[in-house]
Design a protein around this motif. Structure first.
Motif, PDB file in Angstrom:
ATOM      1  N   GLY A  30     -20.368   5.436  13.841  1.00 20.78           N
ATOM      2  CA  GLY A  30     -20.351   4.332  12.881  1.00 20.78           C
ATOM      3  C   GLY A  30     -19.930   4.732  11.479  1.00 20.78           C
ATOM      4  O   GLY A  30     -19.877   3.912  10.579  1.00 20.78           O
ATOM      5  N   ILE A  31     -19.648   6.004  11.287  1.00 26.82           N
ATOM      6  CA  ILE A  31     -19.286   6.484   9.953  1.00 26.82           C
ATOM      7  C   ILE A  31     -17.772   6.659   9.889  1.00 26.82           C
ATOM      8  O   ILE A  31     -17.157   7.174  10.819  1.00 26.82           O
ATOM      9  N   VAL A  32     -17.202   6.220   8.778  1.00 27.02           N
ATOM     10  CA  VAL A  32     -15.745   6.224   8.694  1.00 27.02           C
ATOM     11  C   VAL A  32     -15.270   7.175   7.596  1.00 27.02           C
ATOM     12  O   VAL A  32     -15.840   7.182   6.502  1.00 27.02           O
ATOM     13  N   GLY A  61     -22.922   1.542  -7.052  1.00 23.64           N
ATOM     14  CA  GLY A  61     -23.885   1.228  -6.000  1.00 23.64           C
ATOM     15  C   GLY A  61     -23.182   0.864  -4.694  1.00 23.64           C
ATOM     16  O   GLY A  61     -22.156   0.179  -4.714  1.00 23.64           O
ATOM     17  N   GLY A  62     -23.699   1.344  -3.588  1.00 25.31           N
ATOM     18  CA  GLY A  62     -23.190   0.959  -2.274  1.00 25.31           C
ATOM     19  C   GLY A  62     -21.917   1.650  -1.842  1.00 25.31           C
ATOM     20  O   GLY A  62     -21.339   1.322  -0.799  1.00 25.31           O
ATOM     21  N   ILE A  63     -21.480   2.634  -2.615  1.00 24.26           N
ATOM     22  CA  ILE A  63     -20.178   3.256  -2.317  1.00 24.26           C
ATOM     23  C   ILE A  63     -20.288   4.350  -1.255  1.00 24.26           C
ATOM     24  O   ILE A  63     -19.292   4.798  -0.701  1.00 24.26           O
ATOM     25  N   GLY A  64     -21.533   4.802  -1.001  1.00 25.21           N
ATOM     26  CA  GLY A  64     -21.713   5.809   0.067  1.00 25.21           C
ATOM     27  C   GLY A  64     -22.180   7.176  -0.405  1.00 25.21           C
ATOM     28  O   GLY A  64     -22.050   8.154   0.334  1.00 25.21           O
ATOM     29  N   LYS A  65     -22.766   7.267  -1.586  1.00 22.29           N
ATOM     30  CA  LYS A  65     -23.199   8.576  -2.125  1.00 22.29           C
ATOM     31  C   LYS A  65     -24.298   9.202  -1.261  1.00 22.29           C
ATOM     32  O   LYS A  65     -24.223  10.371  -0.904  1.00 22.29           O
ATOM     33  N   SER A  66     -25.324   8.392  -0.931  1.00 23.19           N
ATOM     34  CA  SER A  66     -26.441   8.952  -0.155  1.00 23.19           C
ATOM     35  C   SER A  66     -25.976   9.342   1.242  1.00 23.19           C
ATOM     36  O   SER A  66     -26.373  10.384   1.770  1.00 23.19           O
ATOM     37  N   THR A  67     -25.129   8.499   1.829  1.00 24.58           N
ATOM     38  CA  THR A  67     -24.605   8.788   3.170  1.00 24.58           C
ATOM     39  C   THR A  67     -23.863  10.112   3.161  1.00 24.58           C
ATOM     40  O   THR A  67     -24.073  10.972   4.018  1.00 24.58           O
ATOM     41  N   ARG A 169     -25.744   6.908  -9.927  1.00 26.01           N
ATOM     42  CA  ARG A 169     -24.783   5.873 -10.347  1.00 26.01           C
ATOM     43  C   ARG A 169     -24.376   6.098 -11.804  1.00 26.01           C
ATOM     44  O   ARG A 169     -23.515   5.380 -12.304  1.00 26.01           O
ATOM     45  N   PHE A 188     -13.268   2.787  -0.141  1.00 23.11           N
ATOM     46  CA  PHE A 188     -12.389   2.983   1.017  1.00 23.11           C
ATOM     47  C   PHE A 188     -11.020   2.382   0.705  1.00 23.11           C
ATOM     48  O   PHE A 188     -10.952   1.341   0.049  1.00 23.11           O
ATOM     49  N   PHE A 196     -13.639   0.177   9.373  1.00 28.43           N
ATOM     50  CA  PHE A 196     -15.102   0.143   9.253  1.00 28.43           C
ATOM     51  C   PHE A 196     -15.631  -1.276   9.528  1.00 28.43           C
ATOM     52  O   PHE A 196     -16.616  -1.466  10.229  1.00 28.43           O
ATOM     53  N   PRO A 226     -18.372   0.174   1.099  1.00 28.36           N
ATOM     54  CA  PRO A 226     -18.986   0.164   2.435  1.00 28.36           C
ATOM     55  C   PRO A 226     -20.180  -0.783   2.530  1.00 28.36           C
ATOM     56  O   PRO A 226     -20.326  -1.493   3.530  1.00 28.36           O
ATOM     57  N   LYS A 230     -20.392  -3.753   5.224  1.00 29.79           N
ATOM     58  CA  LYS A 230     -21.427  -3.744   6.250  1.00 29.79           C
ATOM     59  C   LYS A 230     -22.219  -5.052   6.241  1.00 29.79           C
ATOM     60  O   LYS A 230     -22.468  -5.652   7.289  1.00 29.79           O
TER      61      LYS A 230
HETATM   62  N1  LIG Z   1     -18.272   6.675   5.131  1.00 30.88           N
HETATM   63  C1  LIG Z   1     -19.054   5.690   5.549  1.00 30.88           C
HETATM   64  N2  LIG Z   1     -18.882   5.188   6.781  1.00 30.88           N
HETATM   65  C2  LIG Z   1     -19.647   4.198   7.239  1.00 30.88           C
HETATM   66  N3  LIG Z   1     -20.623   3.608   6.543  1.00 30.88           N
HETATM   67  C3  LIG Z   1     -20.833   4.042   5.314  1.00 30.88           C
HETATM   68  C4  LIG Z   1     -20.066   5.091   4.734  1.00 30.88           C
HETATM   69  N4  LIG Z   1     -20.496   5.294   3.499  1.00 30.88           N
HETATM   70  C5  LIG Z   1     -21.491   4.402   3.307  1.00 30.88           C
HETATM   71  N5  LIG Z   1     -21.703   3.669   4.397  1.00 30.88           N
HETATM   72  C6  LIG Z   1     -22.695   2.572   4.551  1.00 30.88           C
HETATM   73  O1  LIG Z   1     -22.674   1.805   3.352  1.00 30.88           O
HETATM   74  C7  LIG Z   1     -23.975   1.495   2.905  1.00 30.88           C
HETATM   75  C8  LIG Z   1     -24.170   2.012   1.492  1.00 30.88           C
HETATM   76  O2  LIG Z   1     -24.109   3.427   1.498  1.00 30.88           O
HETATM   77  P1  LIG Z   1     -25.092   4.325   0.623  1.00 30.88           P
HETATM   78  O3  LIG Z   1     -26.474   3.837   0.707  1.00 30.88           O
HETATM   79  O4  LIG Z   1     -24.810   5.741   1.002  1.00 30.88           O
HETATM   80  O5  LIG Z   1     -24.517   4.002  -0.841  1.00 30.88           O
HETATM   81  P2  LIG Z   1     -24.981   4.595  -2.241  1.00 30.88           P
HETATM   82  O6  LIG Z   1     -23.737   4.935  -2.989  1.00 30.88           O
HETATM   83  O7  LIG Z   1     -25.959   5.700  -2.012  1.00 30.88           O
HETATM   84  O8  LIG Z   1     -25.665   3.328  -2.919  1.00 30.88           O
HETATM   85  P3  LIG Z   1     -26.809   3.285  -4.041  1.00 30.88           P
HETATM   86  O9  LIG Z   1     -26.154   3.611  -5.352  1.00 30.88           O
HETATM   87  O10 LIG Z   1     -27.284   1.868  -3.968  1.00 30.88           O
HETATM   88  O11 LIG Z   1     -27.855   4.271  -3.653  1.00 30.88           O
HETATM   89  C9  LIG Z   1     -24.920   2.104   3.923  1.00 30.88           C
HETATM   90  O12 LIG Z   1     -25.312   1.092   4.802  1.00 30.88           O
HETATM   91  C10 LIG Z   1     -24.093   3.146   4.651  1.00 30.88           C
HETATM   92  O13 LIG Z   1     -24.499   3.281   5.984  1.00 30.88           O
END
Ligand SMILES: Nc1ncnc2c1ncn2[C@@H]1O[C@H](COP(=O)(O)OP(=O)(O)OP(=O)(O)O)[C@@H](O)[C@H]1O
Ligand SMILES: [Mg+2]
Length: 384
Positions: A30-32, A61-67, A169, A188, A196, A226, A230
């Protein structure tokens, strides 16, 4: 390679063996497009192997940093003697307090429960142990400039080769803590976003071609974030085309709540003047699609010789990843953030809304209802 003593040589052998034994630990279901991002961060991590290094991952926010940070940890963990991923530092420090987080971090790294009762420094026995360990520590979603120092003390406490990754952030958190490297995570591109979205929306048996024009519209709306992709995929999957049309129509007027809530955290952190500047940019400058550059904004908002508050405010919005300022000083804002701003304004007290823009709806109502103080919209630039 030369080693100072047998212990160092044995350690290196252990690391190599562990690396070879490690299963491919990045579960990419599920990760792209994450492999490329992991490789970029790995490159920054691998520099100066003997030093302790601090690496920042920064983006909206929501860009995927934690992932990304989690995947990096899973991939590299076998090369370290202690690893820990502290998720949502912002939220956890509010909820449990810094001392308790500090105890958690060092207990996890050392493998036994520790007791700590001071900020900034560490008990001597912990320093003695941790300074012999090569650790990989991730502090996720740090929002306060001084939390890093309060939680970890000085980086010299950690053993040679340790890596601390901070996701945030707010670029200011990284600059204030003099990180060695900053990795800016970006949206992306179109193809990745579509891949995705499709992955999250359709079953293999679905005929995706039937939805391809609508999918393109949704992907266009999400602008490569992302989280937004999602949320929309979950909203739309298994639903008829007519529902897609009507949801898209609603989205153009209002962002879905999850997206709104996630994005609004950054806005809530701004002071009152910065919040107003953000709303003005979203509602006037960027809405009207004129090219907005720093000097237009400065002059329209009356940033005087002695008062640089607009320039300072813009810098702050940039650090918070709420706007982007290009090399030629043009300002842009992600559509999802713009929509969040509009929604904030829509939710203001109807009698004192800072901006009105819909002629058929709120402007008509404002003119008809003489209780509304609509001179506000005319005097907005003078009110600062
Ligand atoms: N490369 C990826 N492929 C697939 N899904 C992703 C990817 N990166 C992020 N996501 C999905 O997008 C959503 C947001 O990602 P994430 O929580 O990592 O963002 P964040 O930058 O940490 O946000 P915040 O600043 O709110 O903490 C999650 O549901 C995650 O599963
Ligand atoms: Mg996060």
């Amino acid at each position: 390679m030369s080693y100072r003593n047998d212990a160092e040589l044995i350690q290196e052998i252990v690391n190599v063996v562990l690396n070879k034994l490690a299963k491919p630990s990045v579960n990419s279901k599920g990760i792209v497009g994450i492999d490329e991002e992991i490789a970029n961060v790995e490159l920054l991590i691998s520099k100066e192997p003997k030093k302790t290094r601090l690496i920042g991952i920064w983006g909206m926010g929501g860009i995927g940093k934690s992932t990304l940070a989690e995947k990096v940890l899973n991939k590299l963990r076998s090369g370290f003697e202690g690893c820990y991923f502290l998720a949502n530092e912002r939220e956890q420090s509010n909820r449990h307090g810094l001392i308790s987080l500090k105890e958690k971090i060092f207990s996890e790294l050392l493998g036994y429960d520790v007791k700590i009762d001071t900020l900034y420094s560490l008990p001597e026995d912990i320093v003695r142990r941790i300074s012999c360990m090569k650790v990989l520590l991730i502090l996720d979603d740090v929002n306060d400039l001084d939390h890093l120092e309060k939680l970890l003390g000085t980086l010299d406490n950690f053993g040679s080769g340790s890596r601390i990754i901070v996701t945030t952030r707010d670029e200011q958190v990284l600059k204030a803590n003099k990180v060695d490297e900053i990795y800016r995570l970006r949206e992306f591109n179109h193809d990745k976003a579509l891949e995705f979205f499709n992955l999250n929306t359709f079953n293999q048996s679905d005929d995706q071609r039937e939805y391809s024009t609508l999918s393109e519209k949704v992907v266009d709306y999400a602008r490569g974030i992302p989280l937004v992709l999602k949320v929309l995929a979950h909203l739309l999957r298994g639903r008829k085309k007519e529902i897609w049309e009507s949801e898209l129509d609603k989205l153009r007027r209002m962002p879905p709540t999850t997206v709104y809530d996630a994005m609004k955290l950054s806005y809530d952190d701004l002071d009152r003047k910065e919040q107003q500047l953000f709303l003005d940019l979203a509602c006037f400058f960027l809405r009207s699609h004129i090219i907005v550059n720093v000097s237009n904004v400065k002059s329209l908002l009356k940033d005087g010789e002695s008062d640089n508050s607009v320039v300072v405010g813009l810098e702050r919005l940039k650090d918070k990843a709420l706007i982007t300022i290009s090399e030629d000083n043009c300002i842009s804002m992600h559509d999802c953030l713009q929509e969040m701003a509009w929604e904030i304004v829509r939710r203001e007290d109807p009698e004192s809304r800072s901006w009105l823009w819909d002629p058929n709806d709120d402007i008509y109502e404002a003119l008809e209802n003489d209780k509304v103080k609509y001179q506000l919209h005319i005097t907005i630039f003078e009110s600062r």
